[in-house]
Design a protein around this motif. Structure first.
Motif, PDB file in Angstrom:
ATOM      1  N   TYR A 152       0.859  -1.189   0.000  1.00  0.00           N
ATOM      2  CA  TYR A 152       0.000   0.000   0.000  1.00  0.00           C
ATOM      3  C   TYR A 152       0.888   1.230   0.000  1.00  0.00           C
ATOM      4  CZ  TYR A 152       1.041  -0.365   4.993  1.00  0.00           C
ATOM      5  OH  TYR A 152       1.682  -0.492   6.195  1.00  0.00           O
TER       6      TYR A 152
ATOM      7  N   ALA B 172      -6.728   3.414   5.037  1.00  0.00           N
ATOM      8  CA  ALA B 172      -6.202   2.268   5.791  1.00  0.00           C
ATOM      9  C   ALA B 172      -7.338   1.319   6.133  1.00  0.00           C
ATOM     10  CB  ALA B 172      -5.497   2.755   7.050  1.00  0.00           C
ATOM     11  N   ASP B 173      -7.613   0.411   5.211  1.00  0.00           N
ATOM     12  CA  ASP B 173      -8.728  -0.508   5.408  1.00  0.00           C
ATOM     13  C   ASP B 173      -8.322  -1.806   6.077  1.00  0.00           C
ATOM     14  OD1 ASP B 173     -10.546   1.226   4.111  1.00  0.00           O
ATOM     15  OD2 ASP B 173      -9.735   0.574   2.184  1.00  0.00           O
TER      16      ASP B 173
ATOM     17  N   ILE C 190      -5.073  -4.293   8.118  1.00  0.00           N
ATOM     18  CA  ILE C 190      -3.725  -4.491   8.619  1.00  0.00           C
ATOM     19  C   ILE C 190      -3.193  -5.785   8.021  1.00  0.00           C
ATOM     20  CG2 ILE C 190      -4.303  -3.340  10.779  1.00  0.00           C
ATOM     21  CD1 ILE C 190      -4.018  -6.171  12.053  1.00  0.00           C
TER      22      ILE C 190
ATOM     23  N   PHE D 250       1.956  -5.149  10.333  1.00  0.00           N
ATOM     24  CA  PHE D 250       2.180  -3.774   9.900  1.00  0.00           C
ATOM     25  C   PHE D 250       0.909  -3.187   9.303  1.00  0.00           C
ATOM     26  CE2 PHE D 250       2.678  -4.655   5.354  1.00  0.00           C
ATOM     27  CZ  PHE D 250       3.000  -6.004   5.363  1.00  0.00           C
ATOM     28  N   GLY D 251       0.930  -1.866   9.148  1.00  0.00           N
ATOM     29  CA  GLY D 251      -0.239  -1.161   8.643  1.00  0.00           C
ATOM     30  C   GLY D 251      -0.687  -0.027   9.558  1.00  0.00           C
ATOM     31  N   LEU D 252       0.283   0.697  10.118  1.00  0.00           N
ATOM     32  CA  LEU D 252      -0.066   1.798  11.020  1.00  0.00           C
ATOM     33  C   LEU D 252      -0.873   2.864  10.286  1.00  0.00           C
ATOM     34  CD1 LEU D 252       0.148   3.428  13.614  1.00  0.00           C
ATOM     35  CD2 LEU D 252       2.309   4.334  12.788  1.00  0.00           C
ATOM     36  N   ALA D 253      -1.953   3.272  10.912  1.00  0.00           N
ATOM     37  CA  ALA D 253      -2.796   4.305  10.320  1.00  0.00           C
ATOM     38  C   ALA D 253      -2.851   5.525  11.224  1.00  0.00           C
ATOM     39  CB  ALA D 253      -4.203   3.770  10.088  1.00  0.00           C
ATOM     40  N   ASP D 254      -3.067   6.674  10.583  1.00  0.00           N
ATOM     41  CA  ASP D 254      -3.325   7.901  11.317  1.00  0.00           C
ATOM     42  C   ASP D 254      -4.411   8.628  10.542  1.00  0.00           C
ATOM     43  OD1 ASP D 254      -3.237   9.944  13.064  1.00  0.00           O
ATOM     44  OD2 ASP D 254      -1.200  10.606  12.597  1.00  0.00           O
TER      45      ASP D 254
ATOM     46  N   GLY E 167      -7.081   7.487   9.580  1.00  0.00           N
ATOM     47  CA  GLY E 167      -7.663   6.626   8.566  1.00  0.00           C
ATOM     48  C   GLY E 167      -6.813   6.435   7.320  1.00  0.00           C
TER      49      GLY E 167
ATOM     50  N   ASN F 117       2.938   5.057   6.303  1.00  0.00           N
ATOM     51  CA  ASN F 117       4.076   4.756   5.445  1.00  0.00           C
ATOM     52  C   ASN F 117       3.610   4.000   4.206  1.00  0.00           C
ATOM     53  OD1 ASN F 117       6.111   5.800   7.220  1.00  0.00           O
ATOM     54  ND2 ASN F 117       5.829   3.976   8.496  1.00  0.00           N
TER      55      ASN F 117
ATOM     56  N   ILE G  94      -9.772  -3.943   8.878  1.00  0.00           N
ATOM     57  CA  ILE G  94      -9.664  -3.307  10.185  1.00  0.00           C
ATOM     58  C   ILE G  94     -10.949  -3.433  10.986  1.00  0.00           C
ATOM     59  CG2 ILE G  94      -9.779  -0.967  11.116  1.00  0.00           C
ATOM     60  CD1 ILE G  94      -7.234  -0.369   9.607  1.00  0.00           C
ATOM     61  N   ASP G  95     -12.061  -3.285  10.305  1.00  0.00           N
ATOM     62  CA  ASP G  95     -13.329  -3.377  11.031  1.00  0.00           C
ATOM     63  C   ASP G  95     -13.494  -4.755  11.669  1.00  0.00           C
ATOM     64  OD1 ASP G  95     -13.800  -0.832  10.168  1.00  0.00           O
ATOM     65  OD2 ASP G  95     -14.939  -1.478   8.405  1.00  0.00           O
TER      66      ASP G  95
ATOM     67  N   ALA H 175     -11.051  -5.106  14.593  1.00  0.00           N
ATOM     68  CA  ALA H 175     -11.497  -4.408  15.799  1.00  0.00           C
ATOM     69  C   ALA H 175     -12.602  -5.197  16.485  1.00  0.00           C
ATOM     70  CB  ALA H 175     -11.985  -3.001  15.427  1.00  0.00           C
TER      71      ALA H 175
END
Lengths: 230, 230
Positions: free
Chosen positions: B47, B53-54, B56, B87-91, B93, B97, B112-113, B116
């Motif tokens: 990505y 960011a849908d 991880i 990995f897959g840090l979001a800020d 949404g 990186n 992600i949904d 969670a």
DNA sequence: CGGACTATTGAGACTCCTCAACTAACGTGG
DNA sequence: CCACGTTAGTTGAGGAGTCTCAATAGTCCG
């Protein structure tokens, strides 16, 4: 090897005051029941690197600095812990950094065993805790971006910008700098003299002004350009 | 402002292979049920920074690099993701990186949904996830320590030592370097030429040897001294 | 008011970066 | 299978920036 966190668009990852803002009364009570309130005077050590990591801490007010003494005699400042920040990272059961009060500080100390117990019983609270950790992670990444800057002026500007975002104030041009030059220097990895010189040049350029324990942004346009130039 | 994590002596914060090693069969099934297996060829982008960011990702094998393109045209490598790394840090949404496959890679993509949802229902699994995040946090701190080094040789040595600890092998003197010089350079914040020169000096000093995609520690005593000298 | 610490400014040395050329290795297509 | 083009890696010379050491001004606190 590192960073790039997991997480989560849908989550309320409010940056500041998470502990205060996002917890329910019940959760706050649950934490209060296992926390000890501690008042510290300026310069007091909270814990030292290598101490057995029995507790985590929540900053209830004041400023704490987290740092590491290097074999070379230099000091690496890992960061500053403001109100509502959580700190006390452990590795192998020992604290990774030392922490010290820079101002008078109120702390909430929570034994790790009790904390782990509560977290396992309350997935929602644990989730908030996870969000907090992710937020810390982003801060670490931001610090790395600062260190990636070659120019001293750019590092200062990014540091000020970081503080501005972390602690928004009424006046968007004014930024408190409650720590001294050496603490700043050891955080952005410059010699204190270089910090002085960089500040002097920013002043000469008319971009910023520096006072006793505060900074002021005079030319927002050039300031933002400098921050973004990384 | 950053880092210094919360956590927890009593926890099984095993560094490597956490996802594989510490999950129960039931938990693994739960993750497998919501994960999509993805095979990527070398150089494929997972990505890009700024994408929504849908999901991880969990690295199921191979090497992924996480990086950020800076306005200056330079590139900042945030880290390398090995097997079992998340990995897959979001800020806000958006991914923080960009990530790219360096080798052929197997990924497990988890929306992600759904993630969670699962985490909120399974405090134990969430706890493992938290541990994983804390581990990533420690890696970020380690990177910061590397960047704090002034000397190029010291950075190289610490980088190699980091890889050695992250990926222990049979031969304690041999360390795989599956990434190229530019990737290393952008990770430890040096010019590729400086990496070359530092490696050459380490070779001249008889401390290390470098081959195509690997390094060898010849003088453990001086190597360890160099790593610790920070 | 005095003393210690903090902050600033100056001069020289050192290290890394930039630009450039060159060699080696790889991969692709004929 | 080989030849060629492209990319990766190494080595050299010069310049820019910070660090170190040193001295001075300013500030805080007892």
């Amino acid at each position: 090897v590192n960073s790039d966190l997991p997480v989560v668009r849908a989550l309320p990852l409010a940056g500041v005051g998470l502990v205060r803002q996002l917890l329910t009364d019940a959760q706050r009570r649950k934490l209060a029941a296992i926390a000890t309130r501690v008042e510290l005077r300026p310069r007091a050590i909270v814990y030292r690197e290598g101490d057995p990591a029995d507790s985590i801490f929540i900053n209830g007010g004041g400023l704490v600095i987290s740092f590491k003494e290097l074999p070379s005699g230099r000091r690496r400042v890992a960061g500053f812990r403001f109100q509502a920040d959580i700190f006390g990272l452990a590795d192998q059961g020992r604290y990774v950094n030392s922490t010290r009060a820079l101002t008078a500080v109120t702390l909430y100390e929570i034994p790790i065993d009790a904390m782990a117990e509560v977290l396992k019983q309350d997935a929602e609270l644990e989730f908030q805790f996870l969000c907090k950790v992710v937020h810390e992670m982003r801060q670490a990444q931001r610090q790395i971006l600062i260190l990636a800057r070659r120019d001293a002026k750019g590092r200062i500007a990014m540091f000020v910008d970081m503080l501005r975002n972390a602690r928004p104030s009424d006046d968007p041009a004014a930024v408190d700098l409650p720590m001294n030059r050496s603490d700043i220097a050891d955080f952005i990895d410059l010699a204190p003299e270089s910090v002085s010189r960089a500040c002097a040049r920013l002043r000469q350029d008319g971009i910023m002004a520096f006072e006793r324990r505060a900074a002021r942004i005079l030319d927002h346009e050039r300031f933002d350009a400098l921050v973004a130039a990384g």
